[in-house]
Scaffold this active site. Sequence first.
Site, short mmCIF file in Angstrom:
data_model
loop_
_atom_site.label_atom_id
_atom_site.label_comp_id
_atom_site.label_asym_id
_atom_site.label_seq_id
_atom_site.Cartn_x
_atom_site.Cartn_y
_atom_site.Cartn_z
N ARG A 1 -13.77 -8.43 1.43
CA ARG A 1 -12.33 -8.21 1.20
C ARG A 1 -11.57 -9.52 1.51
NH1 ARG A 1 -10.13 -3.22 1.35
NH2 ARG A 1 -8.34 -4.40 0.61
N CYS B 1 -16.52 1.93 0.99
CA CYS B 1 -15.37 1.04 1.18
C CYS B 1 -14.87 1.05 2.62
CB CYS B 1 -14.25 1.44 0.22
SG CYS B 1 -13.73 3.15 0.42
N ARG C 1 0.88 -1.18 0.00
CA ARG C 1 0.00 0.00 0.00
C ARG C 1 0.91 1.21 0.00
NH1 ARG C 1 -5.26 1.26 3.65
NH2 ARG C 1 -6.06 -0.12 2.04
N GLN D 1 -10.31 -3.70 -3.45
CA GLN D 1 -11.58 -3.16 -2.97
C GLN D 1 -12.66 -3.32 -4.05
OE1 GLN D 1 -12.27 -1.51 0.17
NE2 GLN D 1 -14.28 -2.02 -0.62
N ASP E 1 -17.25 7.36 -0.72
CA ASP E 1 -15.94 7.18 -0.06
C ASP E 1 -15.59 8.53 0.56
OD1 ASP E 1 -13.36 6.34 0.69
OD2 ASP E 1 -12.53 6.57 -1.33
N HIS F 1 -7.44 1.05 -6.28
CA HIS F 1 -7.67 0.14 -5.14
C HIS F 1 -8.38 -1.11 -5.69
CE1 HIS F 1 -7.92 -1.20 -1.16
NE2 HIS F 1 -8.75 -0.34 -0.61
N1 CP Z 1 -11.27 -0.13 2.57
C1 CP Z 1 -9.98 -0.24 2.97
O1 CP Z 1 -9.06 -0.46 2.18
O2 CP Z 1 -9.81 -0.10 4.31
P1 CP Z 1 -8.41 0.02 5.08
O3 CP Z 1 -7.82 1.35 4.69
O4 CP Z 1 -8.76 -0.04 6.53
O5 CP Z 1 -7.53 -1.11 4.66
N1 NVA Z 2 -9.91 6.89 -1.01
C1 NVA Z 2 -9.51 6.39 0.29
C2 NVA Z 2 -9.80 4.93 0.39
C3 NVA Z 2 -9.54 4.32 1.74
C4 NVA Z 2 -9.74 2.84 1.77
C5 NVA Z 2 -8.04 6.67 0.52
O1 NVA Z 2 -7.25 6.51 -0.41
O2 NVA Z 2 -7.69 7.07 1.64
#
Ligand code: CP
Ligand code: NVA
Length: 304
Positions: free
Chosen positions: A290, A262, A103, A133, A222, A130
């Site tokens: 997930r 999400c 990530r 997701q 989101d 993502h």
């Molecule tokens: N939706 C999602 O990716 O959540 P986290 O940021 O908690 O992993």
């Molecule tokens: N758009 C958000 C998604 C979190 C799962 C971010 O990137 O923070």
Amino acid sequence: MKDFLCIMDCPVELLEELLQLSARLKSLYAEGGNESCLSGQTLAMLFEKPSLRTRISFQVAMTDLGGHVIYVKPEDIGGIGKREPVKDIARVLSRYVDGIMARTFEHSTVTELAYFAAVPVINALTDWAHPCQAMADVLTIQEHCQRIEGIKIAFIGDGNNVARSLAYASAKLGMKLTVASPAGYELDAETIEKVNEVSPHCTRQINDPQAAVIDADIIYTDTWVSMGQEDEKQKRRADFVGFQVNAELVKSAPADVKIMHCLPAYRGFEITDDVAESPGSIIFDQAENRLHFQRALLKKLLQK
Ligand code: CP
Ligand code: NVA
């Protein structure tokens, strides 16, 4: 396919296979069964940003399949691409582990990891996309709507990483996505052009949330402030006024509309608590999926 970085790179057959495998493994584990197909394997998990769902669900999925994980914070290794180049991290980790998930802020970090790693690399969210997701979302839609083809999603809010992966999934799997965002926060024109080339009219961008939900099967939202945008919080919260998923907006949609997010959800901003907790909300099924999607993904990419 060695890696899972972006839905747009995946053949439709692979996406469909992953969805079927997710459903099969979900049933198997619900019945108390298991598949130790990754016994003795290790997944390195690199995180430049916080995570609840992604971190824990990947760890549980890997453990379910008989493998284990090593969680790495950037400070543990002196930063990704700071103490040493990304390409060196990729090649060193490939000598120790069987898979890497990451990530990161920049999408180029995961593509560079994948290019140099001898083992599979999974995108666990970048500023650009993502994909895990979006695939868990499709699995959830299939379960609740009994189909994917032709499903209409109204994404209300920021044209961000989550919206972009939903656009890619819509192009590949036959859904229709309408993104409604304030001016200046739209999904980029290049993405819209690219997905509509793959599947004509699969994605459109508008600025009116009411018009987006009018015939929607799904209302999706989101956060207005993604990880890394914390400095823009005040401005964004002001700019997104009128783009909240609340009871009034939901009233403009068909009565059986489903609500998706999400997570994490900032109640009182992009969504109200009553809508997040309403009978039409499927946000926790979405979060659960997930785990089921990623179990399938790990089996498909890592099983030798
Ligand atoms: N939706 C999602 O990716 O959540 P986290 O940021 O908690 O992993
Ligand atoms: N758009 C958000 C998604 C979190 C799962 C971010 O990137 O923070």
